[in-house]
Write a protein that holds these residues in place. Sequence first.
Motif, PDB file in Angstrom:
ATOM      1  N   VAL A   1      28.684 -29.796 -11.184  1.00 26.40           N
ATOM      2  CA  VAL A   1      28.765 -29.960 -12.793  1.00 26.40           C
ATOM      3  C   VAL A   1      29.991 -30.711 -13.051  1.00 26.40           C
ATOM      4  O   VAL A   1      31.286 -29.977 -12.636  1.00 26.40           O
TER       5      VAL A   1
ATOM      6  N   ASP B   1      30.514 -31.813 -16.376  1.00 23.91           N
ATOM      7  CA  ASP B   1      30.711 -31.246 -17.649  1.00 23.91           C
ATOM      8  C   ASP B   1      30.314 -30.055 -17.908  1.00 23.91           C
ATOM      9  O   ASP B   1      29.038 -29.627 -18.333  1.00 23.91           O
ATOM     10  N   TYR B   2      30.933 -29.036 -17.834  1.00 26.29           N
ATOM     11  CA  TYR B   2      30.836 -27.574 -17.969  1.00 26.29           C
ATOM     12  C   TYR B   2      30.228 -27.370 -19.313  1.00 26.29           C
ATOM     13  O   TYR B   2      29.377 -26.621 -19.371  1.00 26.29           O
TER      14      TYR B   2
ATOM     15  N   ALA C   1      26.729 -28.685 -20.144  1.00 29.73           N
ATOM     16  CA  ALA C   1      25.884 -28.005 -19.202  1.00 29.73           C
ATOM     17  C   ALA C   1      25.604 -26.623 -20.173  1.00 29.73           C
ATOM     18  O   ALA C   1      24.415 -26.369 -20.154  1.00 29.73           O
ATOM     19  N   VAL C   2      26.591 -25.869 -20.558  1.00 25.54           N
ATOM     20  CA  VAL C   2      26.450 -24.714 -21.048  1.00 25.54           C
ATOM     21  C   VAL C   2      25.557 -24.897 -22.381  1.00 25.54           C
ATOM     22  O   VAL C   2      24.691 -24.152 -22.795  1.00 25.54           O
TER      23      VAL C   2
ATOM     24  N   ASN D   1      31.444 -25.056  -5.644  1.00 25.67           N
ATOM     25  CA  ASN D   1      30.304 -25.726  -6.509  1.00 25.67           C
ATOM     26  C   ASN D   1      28.887 -24.682  -6.999  1.00 25.67           C
ATOM     27  O   ASN D   1      28.582 -24.820  -8.157  1.00 25.67           O
TER      28      ASN D   1
ATOM     29  N   VAL E   1      30.285 -22.501  -9.819  1.00 30.99           N
ATOM     30  CA  VAL E   1      30.278 -23.113 -11.104  1.00 30.99           C
ATOM     31  C   VAL E   1      28.825 -23.325 -11.666  1.00 30.99           C
ATOM     32  O   VAL E   1      28.709 -22.824 -12.981  1.00 30.99           O
TER      33      VAL E   1
ATOM     34  N   ASN F   1      28.126 -19.788 -13.049  1.00 30.26           N
ATOM     35  CA  ASN F   1      28.907 -19.412 -14.169  1.00 30.26           C
ATOM     36  C   ASN F   1      28.139 -20.353 -15.388  1.00 30.26           C
ATOM     37  O   ASN F   1      27.959 -19.769 -16.396  1.00 30.26           O
ATOM     38  N   VAL F   2      27.573 -21.370 -15.250  1.00 20.38           N
ATOM     39  CA  VAL F   2      26.872 -22.060 -16.222  1.00 20.38           C
ATOM     40  C   VAL F   2      25.724 -21.201 -16.853  1.00 20.38           C
ATOM     41  O   VAL F   2      25.647 -21.042 -18.055  1.00 20.38           O
TER      42      VAL F   2
ATOM     43  N   SER G   1      27.261 -18.038 -18.601  1.00 19.79           N
ATOM     44  CA  SER G   1      27.722 -18.526 -19.852  1.00 19.79           C
ATOM     45  C   SER G   1      26.592 -19.013 -20.909  1.00 19.79           C
ATOM     46  O   SER G   1      26.989 -18.983 -22.044  1.00 19.79           O
TER      47      SER G   1
END
Length: 241
Positions: free
Chosen positions: A35, A37-38, A41-42, A75, A78, A81-82, A85
Motif C-alpha cells: 500500500v 497511498d494509505y 486506499a481507505v 506489509n 498495513v 489496517n486498510v 479503517s
Amino acid sequence: MDLGTSNIVITVLDKFNNPIGGALKSASVVKDGIVVDYIGAVNIVRELKERVEKKLKLSLNYAATAIPPGIIKGNVKVIENVVESSGFQLTNVIDEPEAAAKVLHIKDGAVVDIGGGTTGISVLRNGKVIFSAEEPTGGTHLTLVTAGNFDISFEEAENYKKDENNYNMVFPIVTPVIEKMADIVLKSVSGYDIECIYLVGGTCCLKGLENVFQKYTSIKSIKPYNPLLITPIGIAMSNEK
C-alpha cells in the motif's frame, strides 16, 4: 476485499457462496502488494462499501482480504489496517492464489494469479498449498511495453491496451512479456509434476494469454470466465464469520 495494483474489488456472497453484489474501482494506491497511498486506499474501500451497502440495502460489517504470496509481515499489517479503517471487522487473510483455488475447486495443479504488478504462484496437492511464490511482474509491464512501442504515456497505453479494437496491434507486442511470465511460472513449478495451470487475475483477461502459456510451458493452461473476479470471490468464500 481485494486490494490490487490496478483495481480494488469488493465482492459480497450469500450464505451459499453465491455472488449477490460487488463493486470495482481502478486505482494506483497499491504497488506490487504494498500500500503506497494509505488514505487513498481507505477512502476507496469506504466508497465501494457504501456503494454496495446502498445497492443491497444492508450493512456490511465483516470482510476477508488477500495478500500476494511471500509478502512481509509489516506489509500484511498495513493491508489489514486498510480494511479495518474502512469500517470492516477483519475475519481472515488468505494468499491470493489460494483464494482462487477455492472458487475453482482445485485439488492438484498450479494457480497463477497475474495482477497489475505481481504474479502469485501456488502449487496445490490434495487441496493443500505445498509451494508458493510471488514475482514482481504483471499487467503493468504489458502497459510499459505498449507505451514504449507507440511512444505514448503510461495512462494512454493502459487505455489503448484495454481497447479491444487495438487487440491485433497490442497482442504481438506484449507476447514476449507473457512468455517471460510463463517462463517464471515454469521455473517455479519445476519438480512438482504439474498437469494443469489455472490462470486468474485481471491481466489474464487478455484474449489468448492462456494459449501463450500452454505453448511455452507445454502444460495444459486453463483460464476461467472473467478471471478478474475469481480471486475476489475466493476471498469472500474464505470469510470465517
